[in-house]
Design an enzyme around this catalytic site. Structure first.
Site, PDB file in Angstrom:
ATOM      1  N   THR A  77       0.969  -1.053   0.087  1.00 57.23           N
ATOM      2  CA  THR A  77      -0.089   0.067   0.035  1.00 57.23           C
ATOM      3  C   THR A  77       1.066   1.242   0.135  1.00 57.23           C
ATOM      4  O   THR A  77       1.956   1.206   0.661  1.00 57.23           O
ATOM      5  CB  THR A  77      -0.819  -0.010   1.372  1.00 57.23           C
ATOM      6  OG1 THR A  77      -1.625  -1.200   1.344  1.00 57.23           O
ATOM      7  CG2 THR A  77      -1.830   1.047   1.185  1.00 57.23           C
ATOM      8  N   LYS A 203      -8.823 -11.543  -8.436  1.00 61.16           N
ATOM      9  CA  LYS A 203      -7.801 -11.802  -7.287  1.00 61.16           C
ATOM     10  C   LYS A 203      -8.377 -10.857  -6.185  1.00 61.16           C
ATOM     11  O   LYS A 203      -8.459 -11.139  -5.148  1.00 61.16           O
ATOM     12  CB  LYS A 203      -6.412 -11.546  -7.691  1.00 61.16           C
ATOM     13  CG  LYS A 203      -5.510 -11.281  -6.658  1.00 61.16           C
ATOM     14  CD  LYS A 203      -5.201 -12.709  -5.968  1.00 61.16           C
ATOM     15  CE  LYS A 203      -4.552 -12.576  -4.759  1.00 61.16           C
ATOM     16  NZ  LYS A 203      -3.804 -13.515  -4.348  1.00 61.16           N
ATOM     17  N   LEU A 204      -8.536  -9.674  -6.522  1.00 60.73           N
ATOM     18  CA  LEU A 204      -9.058  -8.509  -5.375  1.00 60.73           C
ATOM     19  C   LEU A 204     -10.113  -8.979  -4.725  1.00 60.73           C
ATOM     20  O   LEU A 204     -10.604  -8.825  -3.781  1.00 60.73           O
ATOM     21  CB  LEU A 204      -9.144  -7.232  -6.208  1.00 60.73           C
ATOM     22  CG  LEU A 204      -7.893  -6.439  -6.561  1.00 60.73           C
ATOM     23  CD1 LEU A 204      -8.380  -5.068  -6.922  1.00 60.73           C
ATOM     24  CD2 LEU A 204      -6.892  -6.434  -5.421  1.00 60.73           C
ATOM     25  N   ALA A 208     -11.278 -10.154  -1.246  1.00 61.47           N
ATOM     26  CA  ALA A 208     -12.283  -9.263  -0.440  1.00 61.47           C
ATOM     27  C   ALA A 208     -13.601 -10.143   0.062  1.00 61.47           C
ATOM     28  O   ALA A 208     -13.927  -9.838   1.214  1.00 61.47           O
ATOM     29  CB  ALA A 208     -13.102  -8.085  -1.419  1.00 61.47           C
ATOM     30  N   CYS A 259      -2.242  -9.688   2.361  1.00 59.71           N
ATOM     31  CA  CYS A 259      -3.177  -9.697   1.131  1.00 59.71           C
ATOM     32  C   CYS A 259      -4.527  -8.844   1.585  1.00 59.71           C
ATOM     33  O   CYS A 259      -4.933  -8.064   0.729  1.00 59.71           O
ATOM     34  CB  CYS A 259      -3.260 -11.077   0.528  1.00 59.71           C
ATOM     35  SG  CYS A 259      -2.072 -11.555  -0.024  1.00 59.71           S
ATOM     36  N   GLN A 261      -6.001  -6.955   4.053  1.00 55.83           N
ATOM     37  CA  GLN A 261      -5.987  -5.321   4.153  1.00 55.83           C
ATOM     38  C   GLN A 261      -5.651  -4.534   2.870  1.00 55.83           C
ATOM     39  O   GLN A 261      -6.488  -3.887   2.140  1.00 55.83           O
ATOM     40  CB  GLN A 261      -5.222  -4.923   5.254  1.00 55.83           C
ATOM     41  CG  GLN A 261      -5.371  -3.455   5.303  1.00 55.83           C
ATOM     42  CD  GLN A 261      -5.078  -3.021   6.686  1.00 55.83           C
ATOM     43  OE1 GLN A 261      -5.369  -3.772   7.634  1.00 55.83           O
ATOM     44  NE2 GLN A 261      -4.278  -1.946   6.801  1.00 55.83           N
TER      45      GLN A 261
HETATM   46  C1  UDX Z   1      -5.189 -14.998   1.618  1.00 49.72           C
HETATM   47  C2  UDX Z   1      -6.092 -15.747   0.860  1.00 49.72           C
HETATM   48  O1  UDX Z   1      -6.783 -17.103   1.457  1.00 49.72           O
HETATM   49  C3  UDX Z   1      -5.324 -16.519  -0.386  1.00 49.72           C
HETATM   50  O2  UDX Z   1      -6.105 -17.176  -1.429  1.00 49.72           O
HETATM   51  C4  UDX Z   1      -4.606 -15.272  -1.149  1.00 49.72           C
HETATM   52  O3  UDX Z   1      -3.774 -15.741  -2.153  1.00 49.72           O
HETATM   53  C5  UDX Z   1      -3.701 -14.420  -0.169  1.00 49.72           C
HETATM   54  O4  UDX Z   1      -4.272 -14.343   1.035  1.00 49.72           O
HETATM   55  P1  UDX Z   1      -3.378 -15.891   3.530  1.00 49.72           P
HETATM   56  O5  UDX Z   1      -3.326 -14.563   3.784  1.00 49.72           O
HETATM   57  O6  UDX Z   1      -2.033 -16.526   3.460  1.00 49.72           O
HETATM   58  O7  UDX Z   1      -4.368 -16.141   2.079  1.00 49.72           O
HETATM   59  O8  UDX Z   1      -4.175 -16.502   4.832  1.00 49.72           O
HETATM   60  P2  UDX Z   1      -5.520 -16.836   5.090  1.00 49.72           P
HETATM   61  O9  UDX Z   1      -5.835 -18.195   5.327  1.00 49.72           O
HETATM   62  O10 UDX Z   1      -6.389 -16.357   4.046  1.00 49.72           O
HETATM   63  O11 UDX Z   1      -5.935 -15.921   6.399  1.00 49.72           O
HETATM   64  C6  UDX Z   1      -5.793 -14.659   6.430  1.00 49.72           C
HETATM   65  C7  UDX Z   1      -6.326 -14.247   7.865  1.00 49.72           C
HETATM   66  O12 UDX Z   1      -7.648 -14.471   8.086  1.00 49.72           O
HETATM   67  C8  UDX Z   1      -5.274 -14.847   9.067  1.00 49.72           C
HETATM   68  O13 UDX Z   1      -5.065 -13.851  10.052  1.00 49.72           O
HETATM   69  C9  UDX Z   1      -6.533 -15.677   9.475  1.00 49.72           C
HETATM   70  O14 UDX Z   1      -6.162 -16.221  10.813  1.00 49.72           O
HETATM   71  C10 UDX Z   1      -7.443 -15.041   9.311  1.00 49.72           C
HETATM   72  N1  UDX Z   1      -8.844 -16.141   9.334  1.00 49.72           N
HETATM   73  C11 UDX Z   1      -9.036 -16.696   8.528  1.00 49.72           C
HETATM   74  C12 UDX Z   1      -9.878 -15.829  10.463  1.00 49.72           C
HETATM   75  O15 UDX Z   1      -9.511 -14.980  11.241  1.00 49.72           O
HETATM   76  N2  UDX Z   1     -10.853 -16.624  10.288  1.00 49.72           N
HETATM   77  C13 UDX Z   1     -10.855 -17.656   9.364  1.00 49.72           C
HETATM   78  O16 UDX Z   1     -12.055 -18.310   9.292  1.00 49.72           O
HETATM   79  C14 UDX Z   1     -10.093 -17.852   8.362  1.00 49.72           C
END
Ligand code: UDX
Length: 450
Positions: A77, A203-204, A208, A259, A261
């Protein structure tokens, strides 16, 4: 790239980076020193490295030799100027494009692997077409959907691979070349081809939607705490509706990661730039809810500790943004720690994978207080039981499996009383903790009623 190399021994893959230390670590004989901790990655690197997977700092040479180039630089960002705090900073993408243009002598396919705002491909194309040596470039968008901690299995068995290209004969040919690479291990029906803009925006949109689910269940977690409902039970009940589905419904202290935020802020910025203010506000609320959840967690902790945490020792279990990774970007732990340090708490952190220098770097980056103060107020422990000694409260910030297996009686015995657990991941069993004697708060089911 490691997976492509492993699955396609006939393709030479060279990963280049300007950062010499990073490349040296990727080439380190000791696979524990790889710059990224990701379950299963070391074995893949061991298999392919030196065979058809190479790590190098010779960027120009690799560009010259390549038929296909993946741009995988970061798109943080923006921290300055127009779009500050929202838009993606495309500086590194542009530098890559200019370097590719300068060096290339033969036609090439350039693949956007970094997550980018919609219509970035046209900017890359324009740079390549105007500064190149009469070389023809085809630009593809191939966003990455892997999640950290499960990257290897996500890549080996993806829900889908998305490839966006120009709808022209040359564009279609380039898309097909990339399809052919993935088709070495991904079933054809899971490889989607679209136009470039759909691919970039998908992807976005995916991020989201995923983040929105977490914010939605986190919003419900507060209602649960007020009404006596249990958010995990609510998640289970709604997740069995096949239209809703069970994934991404785990309430937490807030989502983190590199990713969610960033991509939502980027989406908000794009919407605003088209004058779509209602759309922008809608998505921005996902971020605001996430910020609120972190504040709420801290405030409840302060209330439970008799409205003051000044000079009290609070132990953090977990600093990474999720389990099975050493990545801390946007981790909820950072904000919660910063809030507590503002209240003069003393924090002791234990995370199985995150190193002390990273934890201090995360806090120092906020510039809330002097680096020396962060060092004196927060300590990092390499052993969980020591981290809890004489502590008033344990806060669980990351859902590491090992936390469930600890000797919690021993931990309780060495803490100050009343001993409090603030479980930001609803990871532990309430009854077991309460039977030991802990006051136990869990996100979405509240605190022990005395
Ligand atoms: C994410 C997307 O899932 C992935 O497809 C993209 O390519 C990159 O961003 P990532 O950031 O690696 O992947 O992890 P993700 O498993 O999505 O978790 C993101 C955050 O959400 C973590 O802090 C996780 O703890 C939190 N989360 C996830 C929750 O709090 N609750 C959930 O049910 C799932």
């Amino acid at each position: 790239m490691a997976i492509i190399a492993q699955q396609c021994p006939h393709i030479k893959v060279t990963v280049v980076d300007l950062n010499e230390k990073r490349i040296a670590d990727w080439n380190d004989d000791n696979l524990d020193n790889l710059p990224v901790f990701e379950p299963g990655l070391d074995a893949i690197v061991r298999e392919a490295r030196g065979r058809n997977l190479f790590f190098s700092t010779e960027v120009d040479k690799a560009i010259d030799e390549a038929e296909m180039i993946f741009i995988s630089v970061n798109t943080p960002t923006k921290t300055y100027g127009k779009g500050k705090g929202m838009a993606a900073d495309l500086k590194y993408i542009e530098l890559c494009a200019r370097q590719i243009a300068r060096v290339s002598k033969q036609n090439k396919i350039v693949v956007e692997k970094s997550t980018l705002p919609v219509r970035t491909a046209s900017a890359i194309k324009s740079i390549l077409d105007h500064t190149g040596n009469d070389v023809k470039f085809e630009i593809l968008s191939n966003p990455e959907f892997l999640a950290e901690g499960t990257a290897v299995s996500d890549l080996l068995n993806p829900d889908r691979v998305l490839i966006g290209g120009d709808i022209t004969p040359e564009g279609n040919k380039a898309s097909q070349d990339l399809v052919d690479i993935y088709a070495n291990w991904v079933p054809k029906e899971r490889i989607l081809t679209t136009n470039v803009w759909s691919s970039e925006l998908s992807k976005l949109t995916a991020n989201a939607f995923l983040a929105q689910r977490v914010s939605s269940i986190n919003a419900m977690s507060e209602i649960c705490e007020k009404t006596g409902a249990d958010v995990d039970e609510v998640s289970r009940a709604i997740g069995m509706d096949s239209r809703i589905g069970s994934k991404f419904l785990k309430a937490s202290v807030g989502f983190g990661g590199s990713c969610f935020q960033k991509d939502i802020l980027n989406l908000v910025y794009i919407a605003k730039s088209y004058g779509l203010n209602e759309v922008a506000d809608y998505w921005e609320q996902v971020i605001l809810m996430n910020e609120y959840q972190k504040e709420r967690f801290t405030n409840q902790m302060i209330t439970a500790l008799y409205n003051t945490v000044s000079d009290k020792k609070i132990t953090f279990f977990g600093w990474a943004f999720k389990k099975d990774t050493n990545d801390t970007r946007e981790s909820a732990a950072i904000k919660v720690a910063d809030n507590l340090l503002n209240e003069q708490a003393k924090i002791s952190v234990y995370d199985p994978k995150v190193k002390a220098n990273q934890i201090y770097a995360d806090l120092d980056y906020l510039k809330t207080r002097k680096e020396t103060e962060n060092k004196s107020l927060l300590t990092v422990e390499t052993e969980p039981y020591t981290a809890c000694e004489n502590s008033h409260c344990i806060a669980i910030l990351t859902e590491w499996d090992e936390f469930k297996t600890y000797n919690w009686q021993k931990i309780y015995d060495n803490m100050l009383k009343p001993a409090v657990i603030f479980d930001g991941r609803s990871l532990l069993e309430r009854k077991k903790m309460e039977d030991i004697g802990f006051i136990y708060y869990s996100i979405g089911s509240g605190i022990t009623k005395e």
